[in-house]
Write a protein that holds these residues in place. Sequence first.
Motif, PDB file in Angstrom:
ATOM      1  N   ILE A 952       0.860  -1.192   0.000  1.00 53.13           N
ATOM      2  CA  ILE A 952       0.000   0.000   0.000  1.00 53.13           C
ATOM      3  C   ILE A 952       0.889   1.234   0.000  1.00 53.13           C
ATOM      4  O   ILE A 952       1.672   1.458   0.932  1.00 53.13           O
ATOM      5  N   SER A 953       0.775   2.020  -1.044  1.00 52.53           N
ATOM      6  CA  SER A 953       1.527   3.268  -1.135  1.00 52.53           C
ATOM      7  C   SER A 953       0.748   4.399  -0.476  1.00 52.53           C
ATOM      8  O   SER A 953      -0.421   4.236  -0.084  1.00 52.53           O
ATOM      9  N   LEU A 954       1.388   5.560  -0.388  1.00 53.01           N
ATOM     10  CA  LEU A 954       0.731   6.717   0.208  1.00 53.01           C
ATOM     11  C   LEU A 954      -0.491   7.117  -0.612  1.00 53.01           C
ATOM     12  O   LEU A 954      -1.562   7.403  -0.055  1.00 53.01           O
ATOM     13  N   GLU A 955      -0.358   7.092  -1.917  1.00 52.86           N
ATOM     14  CA  GLU A 955      -1.488   7.480  -2.765  1.00 52.86           C
ATOM     15  C   GLU A 955      -2.629   6.481  -2.654  1.00 52.86           C
ATOM     16  O   GLU A 955      -3.802   6.864  -2.603  1.00 52.86           O
ATOM     17  N   THR A 956      -2.292   5.176  -2.595  1.00 55.91           N
ATOM     18  CA  THR A 956      -3.338   4.160  -2.445  1.00 55.91           C
ATOM     19  C   THR A 956      -4.088   4.330  -1.138  1.00 55.91           C
ATOM     20  O   THR A 956      -5.322   4.243  -1.080  1.00 55.91           O
ATOM     21  N   PHE A 957      -3.352   4.596  -0.072  1.00 54.58           N
ATOM     22  CA  PHE A 957      -3.993   4.705   1.242  1.00 54.58           C
ATOM     23  C   PHE A 957      -4.891   5.937   1.321  1.00 54.58           C
ATOM     24  O   PHE A 957      -6.018   5.861   1.807  1.00 54.58           O
ATOM     25  N   THR A 958      -4.381   7.075   0.853  1.00 54.00           N
ATOM     26  CA  THR A 958      -5.153   8.312   1.006  1.00 54.00           C
ATOM     27  C   THR A 958      -6.306   8.405   0.013  1.00 54.00           C
ATOM     28  O   THR A 958      -7.391   8.870   0.359  1.00 54.00           O
ATOM     29  N   CYS A 959      -6.070   7.958  -1.224  1.00 52.17           N
ATOM     30  CA  CYS A 959      -7.095   8.132  -2.263  1.00 52.17           C
ATOM     31  C   CYS A 959      -8.057   6.953  -2.342  1.00 52.17           C
ATOM     32  O   CYS A 959      -9.278   7.126  -2.323  1.00 52.17           O
ATOM     33  N   ASP A 960      -7.514   5.733  -2.421  1.00 49.32           N
ATOM     34  CA  ASP A 960      -8.366   4.570  -2.653  1.00 49.32           C
ATOM     35  C   ASP A 960      -9.048   4.085  -1.381  1.00 49.32           C
ATOM     36  O   ASP A 960     -10.184   3.590  -1.433  1.00 49.32           O
ATOM     37  N   ILE A 961      -8.358   4.163  -0.251  1.00 50.04           N
ATOM     38  CA  ILE A 961      -8.940   3.648   0.993  1.00 50.04           C
ATOM     39  C   ILE A 961      -9.684   4.749   1.754  1.00 50.04           C
ATOM     40  O   ILE A 961     -10.852   4.593   2.118  1.00 50.04           O
ATOM     41  N   LEU A 962      -9.000   5.870   1.992  1.00 51.65           N
ATOM     42  CA  LEU A 962      -9.638   6.945   2.767  1.00 51.65           C
ATOM     43  C   LEU A 962     -10.539   7.825   1.911  1.00 51.65           C
ATOM     44  O   LEU A 962     -11.393   8.532   2.451  1.00 51.65           O
ATOM     45  N   GLY A 963     -10.330   7.824   0.609  1.00 55.35           N
ATOM     46  CA  GLY A 963     -11.206   8.595  -0.275  1.00 55.35           C
ATOM     47  C   GLY A 963     -10.894  10.073  -0.331  1.00 55.35           C
ATOM     48  O   GLY A 963     -11.755  10.882  -0.687  1.00 55.35           O
ATOM     49  N   PHE A 964      -9.627  10.460   0.004  1.00 58.61           N
ATOM     50  CA  PHE A 964      -9.245  11.862  -0.076  1.00 58.61           C
ATOM     51  C   PHE A 964      -8.902  12.224  -1.514  1.00 58.61           C
ATOM     52  O   PHE A 964      -8.582  11.344  -2.332  1.00 58.61           O
ATOM     53  N   PRO A 965      -8.920  13.501  -1.856  1.00 55.90           N
ATOM     54  CA  PRO A 965      -8.511  13.911  -3.201  1.00 55.90           C
ATOM     55  C   PRO A 965      -7.069  13.519  -3.468  1.00 55.90           C
ATOM     56  O   PRO A 965      -6.239  13.438  -2.560  1.00 55.90           O
ATOM     57  N   SER A 966      -6.746  13.290  -4.731  1.00 54.54           N
ATOM     58  CA  SER A 966      -5.404  12.852  -5.095  1.00 54.54           C
ATOM     59  C   SER A 966      -4.350  13.895  -4.779  1.00 54.54           C
ATOM     60  O   SER A 966      -3.173  13.583  -4.622  1.00 54.54           O
ATOM     61  N   SER A 967      -4.747  15.161  -4.681  1.00 49.74           N
ATOM     62  CA  SER A 967      -3.783  16.234  -4.422  1.00 49.74           C
ATOM     63  C   SER A 967      -3.142  16.109  -3.055  1.00 49.74           C
ATOM     64  O   SER A 967      -2.038  16.594  -2.839  1.00 49.74           O
ATOM     65  N   ILE A 968      -3.799  15.457  -2.114  1.00 44.10           N
ATOM     66  CA  ILE A 968      -3.249  15.376  -0.749  1.00 44.10           C
ATOM     67  C   ILE A 968      -2.072  14.416  -0.691  1.00 44.10           C
ATOM     68  O   ILE A 968      -1.248  14.482   0.212  1.00 44.10           O
ATOM     69  N   ALA A 969      -1.976  13.506  -1.658  1.00 46.82           N
ATOM     70  CA  ALA A 969      -0.868  12.549  -1.674  1.00 46.82           C
ATOM     71  C   ALA A 969       0.322  13.056  -2.464  1.00 46.82           C
ATOM     72  O   ALA A 969       1.374  12.445  -2.473  1.00 46.82           O
TER      73      ALA A 969
END
Length: 970
Positions: A952-969
């Motif tokens: 699990i990368s940072l982008e996967t965790f924040t965007c795919d799991i937590l559902g945050f915008p991609s800009s936060i990663a």
Amino acid sequence: MEEVDDKEFEDVNSESEGIVDEKEFEEAAVDTGGTDVTTRQRSQVYTATSDTLFQEAAKDTRTHSLSLEWVFGMNPTLPAFSLQDQHQLVVLYAGAHVGIVYNHTSNSQHTLQGHRHNITCTCASDNRRWIATADQGPNNTVIVWDSYSGIPVNTLFNCHPKRGVTAMAFSTDAKHLVTLSAEEVQSVCIWDWTSQTEEPLWRVELTSKCGFQDCILFNPADSTQLLSRSNTNVIFYTRALGTLQYFAMKLKKYSRETPGRFKIPDTFMNPNMADMSLSQSVFHCRNPHILTVTTAGNILVWDITPFLAADQSLHKEIFKIISLQKINITCIATTDSLIITGDTRGNITFYDEDFRYLMRYIDFKLDPIVSMSFSKECTKGFLGGCNLKTEPLVIRNIVVSTIRSFVHVNVQKGTAQILLYKDCEPLHAVTCHPQKPIVAIANEMGGLKLWDYNDKVLLYNKLFVTEKNIKCLTFDPRGLLLAVGTDTGTVHILDFSGQTETLQSLRCTQDSIHLISFSDDSMYLATADAGKAVTVFRWKKESSWALIGRYHSHYKPIKDLLFGLHPDSSLPRLLSLGMDRWLVEYDLENSTANELLILSTERVEQSAVPMCMAWYPSTTSEQFLLVASDQYKIKLFNSTTKMCRKTVLGPTYGSPIKKVFILPATEDVKANFRCMAFIIKDKVGLQILPLDGNPFKSNALVCHPAGVSAFACSHDGRFVFTAGESDCTVLSWETNLTALEAASALGGEDMLPFYSLLEGGREGKFYREMEDFFFYCQIHHQGIDAMERRQISTEIPLTEVPPLMRALAFFPTEREIEDMTNEVKYSKYAETGNYITKIDLEGFIKLYVNHRPAFGISSDEFAQAFRVLGDSDSDGQRVLQRHELLEFVRDRGENMTEEEVAECFTTLLGLDEEEEEEEEEGEEGKLSKREEFQSGSEDSEPTLECVIPEEISLETFTCDILGFPSSIAS
């Protein structure tokens, strides 16, 4: 800021020289054709005289909650300038981010405030009417001041955007200001600061071969010529050909055949010539020459005539060497027809324009001289010496900057007077006497000074020779003892009742002492050291301190140490607060010699790091302990049960609170009005009590841009003192609580300040959603399917607060929920003896804005978490393994059960929505994905493989799991 146009500048500048007449006044008005005489006469700058500044300062009435009242110390790397020398002795110097106009005659100061960074250079015009100060850093500024009124007349914003200004100077007529940038690729700009233009008149960039230039000045005889210098190069600038051109004059290896006007002495022909340091350079007072100080008292004379010719040969560098003295020269200056040098022995030597010796002052016993500033007032007289000439010379007094002090030299009388001593070492400690107007200041080299802050008089000066680097200071509550903590683990107890001599030196550790505290009855002394331990001493009848014990009570640095009184017995109690989030109380009553006992420990935070604590003044029978954290929160704990009773949003001025002091009650404000002083990274501020999260109840301003190391409050609450570690100054701030209360009232009453903390305010979309959710919670509590008549209410039960918080995108932990519940539940228990079980909408809004994160979650926090918890994959990217993520979620922080973990991931991954779709399609006999997940790790593995990758990368965790915008990663 008062604008100065060309006409007014010419009038004011001429008047300051005493040569303005009616005809010149009329001509100046015709030339600029704008401002009428009436407007000009009303100008505070135009009507000011040399006596105006300190006359107005005497009538000054403080209108701000915090006003800078005095600056102890100065920037030791910057020079002093003589502003007045006749009726009053006035000098200019800088300290931290303020310029200081110091009147030595009346022992008073006027501060020039306007910079957000430490001042890096200053200059003054030849007539001393205009002052310029500059700083370095983002949004740097150059400010031009009127020295007669102290008013800023022009500001140049970001004239060198990348780094700021490292040197500047006025032209002789003061109409132009030259600035030298501090960037790697330096630039020189010449400004017409009296106009409205935002661009320089001339600009040129220097090549890297020129070396870093750190000084620049105009030719006093010709404002079209300038020079700057580095350790290896002298650069000459000229505007004679219409553009600003520069010529680098660098020492090279010359031979006897080197062409030039001057013959090079044989003693100067050596291969090490290019290694000479060019420390000081000035223009000759009459000839077209530049004078440069080299080694061993030699002066290098550059002839700049070839650079002014149309057929100049740039390969020729014409110079000669003159040996003036055997002592190394550290400073050279020219004034009128004199050449004056200062050397490493503090001697001041006068030469005429042909380098003939006139006289030397050798009896002043000064330190090595750094710079000299000449007074604008002058007389004619004779200088004694070897010169047989008897013509009178123009004589000006000098303000000399040495490595340790500012000295005024009366040239005609041959006397020297020390004006100020420099504090050249970083400051770590400051404290105030509990009963007298005395402030104690200590520096890194073991220097201790006691000042009377009312009369601005130095009372005591001591240097600890063997125990240097003082880290902390404190007086005992009676004001009879002064404890000094050092970097070597020694605590010196000074007898303040007598001659301030050392009574006893205490040492039980080699770790640095950074906190000292006395008990209220002065019977106990406690220290906290860098070894994360607390040491307690007790006063014995034999007039000595005996060790009780030392306890390694924290596993991270100790942030605060505090004595208090037990609510019931009024016996002393001691608490320590560490970065490990533990609050430790010590059992002083049962501790014996060499055995310090622990009474209780309490974890006060989950994720935040506590920064400081203080006893909170309470109007009820309960006693509260105030604790501030790095998440901009302030919590109040019951001093007995250690229960968190209140959480409020603290001041948010760019960094969290470092230290707090509760100001004593004063007579000039209404009853029960109390205030708290605090410091953050670079600011000092005041906060009105009681604490409720109202952002308008606090006020802060920059005190030390490079960082504040310590602060203290006077015994009457009138002054707050801040120490800047690297800027070597202590600033005295006068408090005005009436002004603070008036400013707070501008934020509105009742709920208005709290509505402003909501996105969109009272009329915004977020507030309307909050109302809808609030009233939906009423329906939910009464039962969504209930058919009976609804009971309309303005309150909801406390059990509905957690889901309402989560509906508003704030997800508190279980402990935070407990703190919120207890805050409301016990809010009136001390007064009424009853619990509060419901909360209205206004109370909920206050609860929400005070408990939610001050600034939300940033991408940096996610990135830091992956840097700490993750491993690098084949591409060097930080990743988490799937099983590690599940383990962290289940076992770290507040433990979660398998069912709770399953519920969270089911919701986050949208598995509930899939189940609902399947049920709507009528599929039966199929095990739901939630049930698969809850059935155990082995059964749930296939499901996890479908929705969560192994890595699990940072982008996967924040965007795919937590559902945050991609800009936060990103």
